[in-house]
Design an enzyme around this catalytic site. Sequence first.
Site, PDB file in Angstrom:
ATOM      1  N   ASP A 117       0.851  -1.183   0.000  1.00 22.65           N
ATOM      2  CA  ASP A 117       0.000   0.000   0.000  1.00 22.65           C
ATOM      3  C   ASP A 117       0.890   1.236   0.000  1.00 22.65           C
ATOM      4  OD1 ASP A 117       0.840  -0.244   2.657  1.00 22.65           O
ATOM      5  OD2 ASP A 117      -1.099   0.223   3.526  1.00 22.65           O
ATOM      6  N   TYR A 156       2.990   4.743   0.724  1.00 22.43           N
ATOM      7  CA  TYR A 156       3.682   5.324   1.885  1.00 22.43           C
ATOM      8  C   TYR A 156       2.673   6.129   2.680  1.00 22.43           C
ATOM      9  CZ  TYR A 156       8.128   4.288  -0.510  1.00 22.43           C
ATOM     10  OH  TYR A 156       9.191   3.675  -1.130  1.00 22.43           O
ATOM     11  N   PHE A 215       6.308   2.195  -4.402  1.00 24.60           N
ATOM     12  CA  PHE A 215       7.688   2.451  -3.998  1.00 24.60           C
ATOM     13  C   PHE A 215       8.201   3.843  -4.362  1.00 24.60           C
ATOM     14  CE2 PHE A 215       7.542  -2.231  -4.438  1.00 24.60           C
ATOM     15  CZ  PHE A 215       7.852  -2.568  -3.125  1.00 24.60           C
ATOM     16  N   HIS A 248      10.799  -8.711   0.573  1.00 24.42           N
ATOM     17  CA  HIS A 248      10.500  -7.289   0.418  1.00 24.42           C
ATOM     18  C   HIS A 248      11.773  -6.462   0.634  1.00 24.42           C
ATOM     19  CE1 HIS A 248       8.577  -3.387   1.199  1.00 24.42           C
ATOM     20  NE2 HIS A 248       7.516  -3.887   0.583  1.00 24.42           N
TER      21      HIS A 248
END
Length: 216
Positions: free
Chosen positions: A60, A62, A73, A183
């Site tokens: 999801d 930031y 990202f 991740h």
Amino acid sequence: MLSWQVVIEQEKLKSYYKNLKVEIDKRYDTTTVYPPKNKIFSAFTYADISNLKVVILGQDPYHGAFQAQGLAFSTPKEIKNPPSMVNIIKEVEDDLGTISSVRDGDLRPWATQGVLLLNTILTVEESKPKSHHNLGWEIFTDNIISYISNNYKDIIFLLWGANAISKMALIDTNRHHILTAPHPSPLSAYRGFFGCKHFSKVNQILESRNIDKINW
């Protein structure tokens, strides 16, 4: 092929999306939500569906002020790179032995080359990660992933982390390429994101098909 605009408009006609929109509109009115409302679908604005090469899945947006801009990202170049972005740049440069084209953290140059930077949840409340989980965004993005899987061929999916890897079931592995890794978060990057070499592997696949490589 349909444009992203048409694909998204088809989703907006479905009952789940109508319920989602009511809830999201209410949350924008009553809480601080990121990204700005006019940037929710930015990932689709910059990555033209006719030039689609790569899909990178995030979780999801930031959840800090001025960070989210609607692409997984990615952050505006004016702000300090978040830790995950720092690790992504490190892996790009270690993998390719060159300076990354996106050291400032703004990944729109990737998107314009055919990289769809898709979060599985498209909005978030300030300071509350995954706060918009199970509102309906997952249905929307699952449908997008399935649409790509069913209507395209040889797309390269980069699945980073358990949440993204869980979407593998939506992707036809006979038609597409899937690369998985932990991740890039500081909590997990050292468990295999560093050294995954996904960026060179993507370019090797593209090169083998005589398609322009990504300038990472």
